[in-house]
Design a protein around this motif. Structure first.
Motif, PDB file in Angstrom:
ATOM      1  N   UNK A 150       0.811  -1.214   0.000  1.00  0.00           N
ATOM      2  CA  UNK A 150       0.000   0.000   0.000  1.00  0.00           C
ATOM      3  C   UNK A 150       0.848   1.270   0.000  1.00  0.00           C
ATOM      4  N   UNK A 151       2.128   1.162   0.425  1.00  0.00           N
ATOM      5  CA  UNK A 151       2.993   2.349   0.473  1.00  0.00           C
ATOM      6  C   UNK A 151       3.768   2.567  -0.819  1.00  0.00           C
ATOM      7  N   UNK A 152       3.703   1.605  -1.755  1.00  0.00           N
ATOM      8  CA  UNK A 152       4.428   1.754  -3.026  1.00  0.00           C
ATOM      9  C   UNK A 152       3.686   2.737  -3.929  1.00  0.00           C
ATOM     10  N   UNK A 153       4.370   3.804  -4.349  1.00  0.00           N
ATOM     11  CA  UNK A 153       3.751   4.811  -5.211  1.00  0.00           C
ATOM     12  C   UNK A 153       3.884   4.437  -6.688  1.00  0.00           C
ATOM     13  N   UNK A 154       5.077   4.029  -7.090  1.00  0.00           N
ATOM     14  CA  UNK A 154       5.281   3.583  -8.465  1.00  0.00           C
ATOM     15  C   UNK A 154       6.577   2.791  -8.552  1.00  0.00           C
ATOM     16  N   UNK A 155       6.753   2.092  -9.675  1.00  0.00           N
ATOM     17  CA  UNK A 155       8.008   1.377  -9.908  1.00  0.00           C
ATOM     18  C   UNK A 155       8.563   1.815 -11.253  1.00  0.00           C
ATOM     19  N   UNK A 156       9.883   1.836 -11.334  1.00  0.00           N
ATOM     20  CA  UNK A 156      10.561   2.361 -12.518  1.00  0.00           C
ATOM     21  C   UNK A 156      11.640   1.401 -12.992  1.00  0.00           C
ATOM     22  N   UNK A 157      11.611   1.043 -14.276  1.00  0.00           N
ATOM     23  CA  UNK A 157      12.614   0.152 -14.847  1.00  0.00           C
ATOM     24  C   UNK A 157      13.934   0.872 -15.014  1.00  0.00           C
ATOM     25  N   UNK A 158      15.020   0.157 -14.732  1.00  0.00           N
ATOM     26  CA  UNK A 158      16.367   0.698 -14.907  1.00  0.00           C
ATOM     27  C   UNK A 158      17.259  -0.432 -15.412  1.00  0.00           C
TER      28      UNK A 158
END
Length: 233
Positions: A150-158
């Motif tokens: 619930x605390x994850x705002x977004x995920x970003x590929x790197x």
């Protein structure tokens, strides 16, 4: 605390599974069962969140045992026989692990099971008035951190890594964004770009080809605009 049961007729399988679970926080072994009848007797009087279940056991086979349970917990099958995978998913198992399996594959299976059912007690200041939350284990810097989904705002590929941005920290894991998304609730995250997936509940605003989440601006890719259109309907 995630209460689990190991049902397997091989002692070495118990040692491997318990050893892996001991590396993770909040995993509590309730009983080692060496046949399905022993597990059935235990579950008649006790409840668990997760079962690690072998298939080829004496007296009662794994799936036969599973069919006897009126309200089974989440199940991760651990077996050397791949030909029973389809039947397993028809019985709504969480994952199907082929022996021998390594820790990374084991962790992915636990994440799938935990993120869909298990709950951990958390201080109310972490998740507001809700005192339970779904969690996921993330591997970063040689340690495993339990994160409240619930605390994850977004995920970003790197590249071959993925950044997980929460309300309090950024965790970088050695995993592709597509693989990580498989371990997260599908109705919670929306992919809006080949390199970004956002938590719908954290979206502050959508303007043009941009999404605002907290102080961050996330681009919307051309191929993913239909996802946004569906969201706004």
């Amino acid at each position: 605390m995630i209460k689990y049961l190991i049902v397997d007729d091989e002692h070495i399988a118990h040692d491997i599974i318990k050893g892996y679970c001991d590396l993770l926080p909040n995993m509590k072994l309730m009983k080692n069962c060496y046949d399905a009848l022993e597990a059935f007797e235990y579950l008649n009087k006790n409840q668990v969140d997760l079962i690690f279940l072998d298939l080829n056991m004496p007296k009662l086979k794994g799936f036969e045992f599973l069919k006897t349970l009126p309200s089974p917990p989440k199940v991760i099958v651990t077996t050397a026989y791949k030909e029973y995978a389809i039947e397993g998913y028809e019985l709504n198992i969480s994952d199907y692990l082929l022996k021998p399996f390594g820790f990374e594959r084991f962790l992915k299976a636990v994440n799938k099971a935990v993120s869909s059912t298990a709950r951990v007690q958390l201080p109310t200041e972490v998740v507001g008035s809700n005192t339970t939350a779904e969690t996921i284990f993330l591997h970063s810097n040689k340690k495993y951190t339990q994160v409240v989904i619930d605390t994850i705002q977004y995920i970003e590929a790197a590249g071959n890594y993925t950044k997980v941005i929460t309300t309090t920290e950024t965790i970088t894991v050695r995993e592709k964004i597509s693989d990580l998304l498989e371990s997260l609730p599908k109705d919670y995250f929306l992919q809006v770009h080949k390199s970004f997936a956002v938590a719908v509940k954290h979206i502050k605003s959508i303007e043009g080809n941009r999404i605002s989440i907290g102080k961050n601006v996330i681009p919307i890719g051309k191929m993913y605009k239909t996802n946004i259109v569906q969201l706004l309907k």
